[in-house]
Write an enzyme that holds these catalytic residues in place. Structure first.
Site, PDB file in Angstrom:
ATOM      1  N   ASN A 255     -98.111  35.292 131.063  1.00 51.45           N
ATOM      2  CA  ASN A 255     -97.528  34.660 129.872  1.00 51.45           C
ATOM      3  C   ASN A 255     -98.040  35.409 128.645  1.00 51.45           C
ATOM      4  O   ASN A 255     -99.163  35.192 128.203  1.00 51.45           O
ATOM      5  CB  ASN A 255     -97.943  33.181 129.819  1.00 51.45           C
ATOM      6  CG  ASN A 255     -97.412  32.476 128.587  1.00 51.45           C
ATOM      7  OD1 ASN A 255     -96.550  33.018 127.882  1.00 51.45           O
ATOM      8  ND2 ASN A 255     -97.911  31.286 128.318  1.00 51.45           N
TER       9      ASN A 255
ATOM     10  N   LYS B   3     -97.033  35.182 125.662  1.00 52.59           N
ATOM     11  CA  LYS B   3     -96.928  34.392 124.414  1.00 52.59           C
ATOM     12  C   LYS B   3     -96.285  35.255 123.319  1.00 52.59           C
ATOM     13  O   LYS B   3     -95.375  36.023 123.628  1.00 52.59           O
ATOM     14  CB  LYS B   3     -98.297  33.843 124.013  1.00 52.59           C
ATOM     15  CG  LYS B   3     -98.975  33.136 125.200  1.00 52.59           C
ATOM     16  CD  LYS B   3    -100.159  32.313 124.829  1.00 52.59           C
ATOM     17  CE  LYS B   3    -100.761  31.727 126.099  1.00 52.59           C
ATOM     18  NZ  LYS B   3    -101.803  30.759 125.846  1.00 52.59           N
TER      19      LYS B   3
ATOM     20  N   HIS C  22     -94.821  24.178 128.360  1.00 51.26           N
ATOM     21  CA  HIS C  22     -96.165  24.701 128.071  1.00 51.26           C
ATOM     22  C   HIS C  22     -96.812  23.843 126.986  1.00 51.26           C
ATOM     23  O   HIS C  22     -96.129  23.389 126.061  1.00 51.26           O
ATOM     24  CB  HIS C  22     -96.070  26.159 127.622  1.00 51.26           C
ATOM     25  CG  HIS C  22     -97.405  26.838 127.567  1.00 51.26           C
ATOM     26  ND1 HIS C  22     -98.278  26.633 126.524  1.00 51.26           N
ATOM     27  CD2 HIS C  22     -98.031  27.661 128.436  1.00 51.26           C
ATOM     28  CE1 HIS C  22     -99.379  27.326 126.767  1.00 51.26           C
ATOM     29  NE2 HIS C  22     -99.258  27.969 127.909  1.00 51.26           N
TER      30      HIS C  22
ATOM     31  N   GLU D 235     -98.546  24.533 124.490  1.00 52.84           N
ATOM     32  CA  GLU D 235     -98.375  24.998 123.103  1.00 52.84           C
ATOM     33  C   GLU D 235     -97.040  24.526 122.544  1.00 52.84           C
ATOM     34  O   GLU D 235     -96.934  24.198 121.364  1.00 52.84           O
ATOM     35  CB  GLU D 235     -98.500  26.534 123.052  1.00 52.84           C
ATOM     36  CG  GLU D 235     -99.952  26.957 123.167  1.00 52.84           C
ATOM     37  CD  GLU D 235    -100.175  28.326 123.782  1.00 52.84           C
ATOM     38  OE1 GLU D 235     -99.241  29.137 123.832  1.00 52.84           O
ATOM     39  OE2 GLU D 235    -101.319  28.564 124.235  1.00 52.84           O
TER      40      GLU D 235
ATOM     41  N   GLU E  87    -102.198  23.162 134.151  1.00 52.74           N
ATOM     42  CA  GLU E  87    -102.885  23.830 133.052  1.00 52.74           C
ATOM     43  C   GLU E  87    -103.610  22.790 132.202  1.00 52.74           C
ATOM     44  O   GLU E  87    -103.014  22.231 131.268  1.00 52.74           O
ATOM     45  CB  GLU E  87    -101.865  24.553 132.166  1.00 52.74           C
ATOM     46  CG  GLU E  87    -101.141  25.675 132.844  1.00 52.74           C
ATOM     47  CD  GLU E  87    -100.825  26.771 131.839  1.00 52.74           C
ATOM     48  OE1 GLU E  87    -101.315  27.891 132.033  1.00 52.74           O
ATOM     49  OE2 GLU E  87    -100.132  26.500 130.850  1.00 52.74           O
TER      50      GLU E  87
ATOM     51  N   GLY F  69    -106.897  29.304 126.712  1.00 49.52           N
ATOM     52  CA  GLY F  69    -107.361  30.151 125.608  1.00 49.52           C
ATOM     53  C   GLY F  69    -108.743  29.803 125.096  1.00 49.52           C
ATOM     54  O   GLY F  69    -109.148  30.253 124.031  1.00 49.52           O
TER      55      GLY F  69
ATOM     56  N   SER G 232    -107.594  30.126 130.990  1.00 54.06           N
ATOM     57  CA  SER G 232    -108.756  31.030 130.964  1.00 54.06           C
ATOM     58  C   SER G 232    -108.998  31.736 132.301  1.00 54.06           C
ATOM     59  O   SER G 232    -110.143  31.928 132.711  1.00 54.06           O
ATOM     60  CB  SER G 232    -110.018  30.275 130.519  1.00 54.06           C
ATOM     61  OG  SER G 232    -109.891  29.847 129.171  1.00 54.06           O
TER      62      SER G 232
ATOM     63  N   GLY H  15    -102.665  33.924 130.664  1.00 49.52           N
ATOM     64  CA  GLY H  15    -102.287  34.183 129.274  1.00 49.52           C
ATOM     65  C   GLY H  15    -102.965  35.439 128.775  1.00 49.52           C
ATOM     66  O   GLY H  15    -102.588  36.559 129.117  1.00 49.52           O
TER      67      GLY H  15
END
Ligand code: PGA
Length: 252
Positions: free
Chosen positions: A11, A13, A101, A103, A169, A175, A215, A236
């Site tokens: 991903n 992003k 997701h 985010e 997740e 992150g 992570s 990510g």
């Protein structure tokens, strides 16, 4: 996707800022895959929309490598300024799409109802949805994940749900450099399969791939596959570093 394959999703992003950089990462990773060692893995690159058609041409006919989108709209077309539909993505070479997701849930206000509509739109265009679920810091994993699964999969038939990949997740792990311990990830995998059994059947629950994200890096990746019994990873930050990403791919 062959269900026997371990799926590793990159991903990206909102990175990188130039197509040339996107190509560089893609070429380095593809060039570093080992045909024997990695033949049981499916690597899914999820670049920003803008680099999609170019990268799709690069991965065309490459075995074990596919493209995915990071989002799609719930309609196939229409007056939705700034949006991209699942039909457009499928026509541009996407096989997968990440949906729900955290985010997008947190920063773009995506509700479970919207995620549900997007899953249906993705399936209509023959894209495989990668549905992200997970609790925020301080929330109970089972309460949050059960709520998300039952709402996000609402009114989907067995035939529709069997096409979906679930990504566990935990939001606090994304992150943050604080990966979920593999034994907690194992509890989440078992819990997700329990809920899928309740919503559908044990047979279906065993068939759906469950992957881990948050992570992930080379030194912790294999724990999720070997200890937590996950069917893959959603990576990510580390997926933008070709060497690190290759180490993750080669670590199990
Ligand atoms: P991370 O992101 O690997 O950088 O934690 C994971 C994700 O957002 O899916």
């Amino acid at each position: 996707m062959n269900m026997e394959k371990t799926i590793i999703v990159a991903n990206w992003k909102m990175h990188p800022v130039k197509l040339s950089q996107a190509r560089e990462i893609l070429f380095e990773v593809i060039g570093g895959l080992k045909s024997t060692r990695d033949s049981d893995k499916e690597i899914v690159f999820c670049p920003p929309f803008l680099w999609f058609e170019d990268l799709a041409a690069q991965v065309k006919n490459k075995r074990g490598v596919a493209l995915g989108a990071q989002n799609c709209h719930w309609e196939q077309g229409g007056a939705y300024t700034g949006e991209i539909s699942s039909a457009m993505l499928a026509n541009a070479g996407a096989k997968y799409v990440i949906l729900g997701h955290s985010e997008r849930r947190q920063l773009m206000g995506e509700t479970d109802e919207i995620v549900n509509l997007k899953i249906k739109a993705a399936l209509k265009a023959d894209l495989k949805p990668i549905l992200c679920v997970g609790e925020k810091d301080g929330e109970e994993m089972n309460i949050r994940v059960e709520e998300q699964l039952s709402k996000d999969l609402a009114s989907l038939s067995v035939n529709q749900t069997k096409e979906i990949i679930i990504a566990y997740e935990p939001v606090w792990a994304i992150g943050s450099g604080k990966p979920c311990p593999p034994d907690s990830a194992l509890s989440a995998t078992l819990f997700i399969r329990r809920i899928l059994t309740k919503l559908y059947s044990r047979f279906l629950a065993e068939k759906i791939p469950v992957i881990y994200g948050g992570s992930v890096e080379a030194q912790n990746a294999s724990g999720y596959i070997k200890t937590a019994n996950m069917n893959g990873l959603l990576v990510g930050g580390a997926s933008l570093e070709a060497k690190e990403f290759l180490k993750i791919i080669g670590s199990f």
